[in-house]
Design a protein around this motif. Structure first.
Motif, PDB file in Angstrom:
ATOM      1  N   LEU A  21       0.832  -1.207   0.000  1.00  0.00           N
ATOM      2  CA  LEU A  21       0.000   0.000   0.000  1.00  0.00           C
ATOM      3  C   LEU A  21       0.865   1.256   0.000  1.00  0.00           C
ATOM      4  O   LEU A  21       0.577   2.225  -0.719  1.00  0.00           O
ATOM      5  N   ALA A  22       1.932   1.235   0.784  1.00  0.00           N
ATOM      6  CA  ALA A  22       2.844   2.378   0.826  1.00  0.00           C
ATOM      7  C   ALA A  22       3.472   2.623  -0.541  1.00  0.00           C
ATOM      8  O   ALA A  22       3.637   3.778  -0.969  1.00  0.00           O
ATOM      9  N   LEU A  42       2.986   5.493   5.888  1.00  0.00           N
ATOM     10  CA  LEU A  42       2.669   4.087   5.647  1.00  0.00           C
ATOM     11  C   LEU A  42       3.921   3.214   5.679  1.00  0.00           C
ATOM     12  O   LEU A  42       3.886   2.089   6.182  1.00  0.00           O
ATOM     13  N   LEU A  43       5.024   3.709   5.145  1.00  0.00           N
ATOM     14  CA  LEU A  43       6.278   2.957   5.204  1.00  0.00           C
ATOM     15  C   LEU A  43       6.719   2.760   6.647  1.00  0.00           C
ATOM     16  O   LEU A  43       7.168   1.665   7.026  1.00  0.00           O
ATOM     17  N   VAL A  45       4.761   2.768   9.323  1.00  0.00           N
ATOM     18  CA  VAL A  45       3.829   1.831   9.962  1.00  0.00           C
ATOM     19  C   VAL A  45       4.143   0.397   9.548  1.00  0.00           C
ATOM     20  O   VAL A  45       4.157  -0.522  10.382  1.00  0.00           O
ATOM     21  N   ALA A  46       4.406   0.193   8.262  1.00  0.00           N
ATOM     22  CA  ALA A  46       4.748  -1.151   7.782  1.00  0.00           C
ATOM     23  C   ALA A  46       6.004  -1.673   8.461  1.00  0.00           C
ATOM     24  O   ALA A  46       6.078  -2.848   8.839  1.00  0.00           O
ATOM     25  N   ALA A  47       6.998  -0.801   8.629  1.00  0.00           N
ATOM     26  CA  ALA A  47       8.241  -1.209   9.290  1.00  0.00           C
ATOM     27  C   ALA A  47       7.987  -1.596  10.747  1.00  0.00           C
ATOM     28  O   ALA A  47       8.536  -2.595  11.248  1.00  0.00           O
ATOM     29  N   LEU A  48       7.160  -0.823  11.438  1.00  0.00           N
ATOM     30  CA  LEU A  48       6.850  -1.129  12.840  1.00  0.00           C
ATOM     31  C   LEU A  48       6.071  -2.433  12.967  1.00  0.00           C
ATOM     32  O   LEU A  48       6.342  -3.239  13.875  1.00  0.00           O
ATOM     33  N   ALA A  93      14.088  -0.398  -0.234  1.00  0.00           N
ATOM     34  CA  ALA A  93      14.127   0.198  -1.572  1.00  0.00           C
ATOM     35  C   ALA A  93      13.295   1.456  -1.656  1.00  0.00           C
ATOM     36  O   ALA A  93      13.691   2.443  -2.286  1.00  0.00           O
ATOM     37  N   GLN A  94      12.116   1.446  -1.008  1.00  0.00           N
ATOM     38  CA  GLN A  94      11.195   2.574  -1.132  1.00  0.00           C
ATOM     39  C   GLN A  94      11.371   3.629  -0.047  1.00  0.00           C
ATOM     40  O   GLN A  94      11.128   4.810  -0.283  1.00  0.00           O
ATOM     41  N   GLY A  95      11.778   3.197   1.152  1.00  0.00           N
ATOM     42  CA  GLY A  95      11.829   4.125   2.274  1.00  0.00           C
ATOM     43  C   GLY A  95      13.211   4.554   2.704  1.00  0.00           C
ATOM     44  O   GLY A  95      13.413   5.709   3.106  1.00  0.00           O
TER      45      GLY A  95
END
Length: 256
Positions: A21-22, A42-43, A45-48, A93-95
């Protein structure tokens, strides 16, 4: 002494989904259609969620001998282990890479190696097992098909084109082989167990993720190969419409 609760491997699908989603918001931000802040949140939150799930899972496997091997050799749950490695690769890669290029590239490379090693080990395990056809489900795409194609996209994102091409080949060939086997199992064998029915949605993913990887490598242009991927993706999307009554009958669980 408090016993650590069991953390099923498919729980890693939660941070994986958030990372996807991020990435949508990252793409929208790059095109000027959305604020970058949403993608950053979102990145994070996904990492957490990934870290929390990983810590919980490691506590669980540390609480009993042989738990990790039992999960990896489980013919239902085993393929979902790959999500624990694919997710941080995407997040790096994205964050990370846009803010710290060298660190992002290193983290991406480390998790690409781990993803390929796990995919190779699981493939060997399925041969060694041996695997019963009725145990196959679309989650078997995750270790090598999703792993290879998302590794290709991630490598291209951090400027490693040749590595991206290698990973694209890995993902595409595994998709060709596993896709035929899984579809044959779905068409000609008894239906999936109820907890596995949501994995039918994964049938849409290979064409979309292959397109993502191809665009990352070759640029944002639609050629004959990209159009061909879109054609198969369209077929799988339409197939999902017929499955909607089946999905509507399911009860919500963390795995769905």
């Amino acid at each position: 002494m408090m016993v650590a609760p069991r953390i099923p491997l498919n729980f890693f699908g939660m941070p994986f989904g958030l990372a996807g989603l991020a990435e949508l918001w990252v793409t929208a931000g790059r095109q000027g259609h959305a604020p970058d802040t949403v993608a950053d949140v979102l990145l994070a939150v996904a990492a957490l969620v990934w870290l929390s799930t990983l810590v919980g899972y490691l506590r669980y496997v540390a609480g009993g001998r042989g738990r990790l091997m039992a999960d990896l050799t489980d013919t239902v749950a085993g393929p979902f282990a790959s999500l624990a490695l694919i997710t941080p690769m995407l997040l790096a890669a994205q964050g990370l890479a846009p803010h710290a290029e060298s660190a992002g590239r290193i983290v991406v490379d480390v998790f690409i190696v781990l993803t390929v090693l796990l995919g190779g080990w699981l493939t060997g395990q399925w041969i060694y097992g041996p695997l019963v056809l009725d145990h196959l489900h679309p989650g078997y795409f995750l270790p090598t098909v999703a792993g290879g194609l998302l590794a290709a996209a991630s490598a291209a994102e951090v400027g490693q084109q040749r590595l991206a091409q290698v990973m694209l080949g890995l993902g595409l060939v595994c998709w060709l082989i596993l896709g035929s086997m899984i579809l044959a199992r779905l068409l000609f064998r008894p239906g999936l167990a109820t907890p596995l029915v949501p994995t039918l949605a994964i049938e849409v993913a290979p064409a979309a993720v292959a397109s993502l990887a191809y665009f990352a490598i070759d640029g944002d242009r639609v050629d004959a190969f990209a159009a061909g991927l879109a054609g198969y993706g369209l077929l799988m999307v339409l197939a999902q419409l017929r499955l909607l009554p089946l999905f509507r009958s399911l009860k919500f669980t963390p795995s769905t």
